[in-house]
Motif scaffolding. Sequence first.
Motif, PDB file in Angstrom:
ATOM      1  N   TYR A 230       0.832  -1.208   0.000  1.00 38.99           N
ATOM      2  CA  TYR A 230       0.000   0.000   0.000  1.00 38.99           C
ATOM      3  C   TYR A 230       0.865   1.256   0.000  1.00 38.99           C
ATOM      4  CZ  TYR A 230      -3.098   3.616   1.856  1.00 38.99           C
ATOM      5  OH  TYR A 230      -3.789   4.785   2.055  1.00 38.99           O
ATOM      6  N   LYS A 231       1.930   1.235   0.810  1.00 37.43           N
ATOM      7  CA  LYS A 231       2.827   2.378   0.875  1.00 37.43           C
ATOM      8  C   LYS A 231       3.504   2.633  -0.467  1.00 37.43           C
ATOM      9  CE  LYS A 231       6.799   4.160   3.475  1.00 37.43           C
ATOM     10  NZ  LYS A 231       7.804   3.851   4.540  1.00 37.43           N
TER      11      LYS A 231
ATOM     12  N   VAL B  11       1.092   4.383  -2.802  1.00 37.43           N
ATOM     13  CA  VAL B  11       0.897   5.779  -2.400  1.00 37.43           C
ATOM     14  C   VAL B  11       2.098   6.623  -2.812  1.00 37.43           C
ATOM     15  CG1 VAL B  11       0.655   7.316  -0.419  1.00 37.43           C
ATOM     16  CG2 VAL B  11      -0.661   5.211  -0.513  1.00 37.43           C
TER      17      VAL B  11
ATOM     18  N   GLN C 102       2.197   9.975  -5.297  1.00 37.73           N
ATOM     19  CA  GLN C 102       2.698  11.272  -4.854  1.00 37.73           C
ATOM     20  C   GLN C 102       3.780  11.836  -5.762  1.00 37.73           C
ATOM     21  OE1 GLN C 102       4.018  10.178  -0.958  1.00 37.73           O
ATOM     22  NE2 GLN C 102       1.988  10.305  -0.020  1.00 37.73           N
TER      23      GLN C 102
ATOM     24  N   LYS D  82      -5.683  12.877   2.721  1.00 32.63           N
ATOM     25  CA  LYS D  82      -5.388  11.618   3.412  1.00 32.63           C
ATOM     26  C   LYS D  82      -4.147  10.944   2.835  1.00 32.63           C
ATOM     27  CE  LYS D  82      -7.551   7.231   4.728  1.00 32.63           C
ATOM     28  NZ  LYS D  82      -7.295   7.431   6.170  1.00 32.63           N
ATOM     29  N   LEU D  83      -4.008  10.982   1.502  1.00 34.66           N
ATOM     30  CA  LEU D  83      -2.889  10.305   0.837  1.00 34.66           C
ATOM     31  C   LEU D  83      -1.728  11.238   0.511  1.00 34.66           C
ATOM     32  CD1 LEU D  83      -4.852   7.965  -1.607  1.00 34.66           C
ATOM     33  CD2 LEU D  83      -3.979   7.449   0.674  1.00 34.66           C
TER      34      LEU D  83
END
Length: 536
Positions: free
Chosen positions: A329-330, A333, A337, A381-382
């Motif tokens: 998940y990281k 993300v 970004q 949030k992200l």
Amino acid sequence: MIEKVPNLVAVYAFESVSASPMIQSITSKLQIPYIQTNWRQSNSYLGSDTALNFYPDFDLLATGLAKLIESLQWQSFVVLYENFEGFLKLQEVLKLQKYDEKNHRNNIVLKKLDFDGDIRTTLKQVKQSGEKRIVLDCEVDHIMEVLKQAKKVGILSFAHSYFLSSLDAHILDLEALNAEANITTVRIMNPEEENFRNIVQDWKFTQSLSNRQLDLGFYQIKTEPMLVHESIILLINAINDIHRSENITFNSISCKSNEKFNYGPRIVSYINSHFKSPKSDISSSFDSTGRRTNFVLYLIEGNRDKMIATWNALGPDNVNFVRTAEESYKKRVETLQMGIQIIASRIEAPYLMLKKDHDKRKDNDKFEGYVLDLMTKIAEKLDFSFKIKLVEDGSNGVYNEISQSWNGIMGEIVSERALFGIGDLTITPARETAVDFSMPFMRLGIGILLQKSKTSVSMFAFLNPLSAEVWMYTVTLYLAVSIILYFVARMAPGDWENPHPCNLNPDELENLWGISNCLWLTMGSIMNQGSDILPK
């Protein structure tokens, strides 16, 4: 033809595919160790007790690739292959084929890359299909060219995922592409292991003794040279081990005589018992035909050292994940970004509206509505940046059969001009074939809200629909009707029957309508079930 060769202890096969069967036939007859270190169709010629192939067995390698791709949970993908050899290597992957009855299409599409022509034509077809997951099998020297062309065509974006089946893909500097796509590679060596690094350091040290500098990184070594090195080391150790137990002398070998090499089977047996793959303690790495059956496939994502899973040939049904769900998940993300993400939408109240003074504002500040509020919360949030882009035609998206393309929000997503779209989009089978939908934030139709009961369920809950007075009236009426029926049946001559039909002049007559039968008849009428007997 081999006339007479002194001190011949082994024969190595490299690129000569056509000569391989003939060489192996000779070495098998003379009991000379025959060693291969590459995967070719000649792998099928193995079968003598003195032949070994250090490259993974064809069938097991194909199974491992299929299991690793299956672990990625790709619902559909495109397979791009260069030649027939790659097609064979992916045979188990193609067995994952499933027909999607809902969308009337196969989940795996197979396309051949023609490097003699223009591969962009094939890549454009992949783009038009809307498929975002690609399995690429080609020579390692061609991989970067394919990925560069894919970037120009527009199928190397954040939304795309690639699986490179070449075991030498780790030598490529994928970061030089500066692409947002998720690229996964596979290999049978682990450059992070101490034993691997020691071998490379030994190579550099050996070169330095000859006043030569070997500028070689841990990730620049292909699979075959490492396998050649390991096989030679084992061959030398086998000869030394035999020499320590007895004073060996190598006999001269000739094709014209029936004399065989004295130590061939013993050397092969030594190599078989001392060549061990990582994460394995078994004493044999080759089967009876000389094929390597003990190896590990490492699944690598992105950078060369980011291992996410392993597959062991000794347990072919399982894939062992190294990366946790939180780490995966990281990773996604972090990719999100990397830049400003484009979000496609259209003006439609109350989802997205222009502010009254929008002509004096810029970018996202011109808009208001549910779409902007939702995206702002997600971005906070992200921790990523986004920009809302209005579609020119103001449409959600309609597929044009003639041009075979989408317009509106769907067109922006499929053409990858936008990361994703948001709005009052209806999920249809046609749209689901082109893009993936999230859970809808609003559903059409009738909904009923009920207060959740705080009391436990009672055995007499069926009495709740009617009040106690109604139930009393019902029971009273039930008893009254049954009693009236009882007296009427007693007074009615037709309900008195002859108990013995054979006796024409009976002394007594009987009446079926006792109080129990009257109660049963009334209950059957109330329940709309009827009764076996009826009054006359």
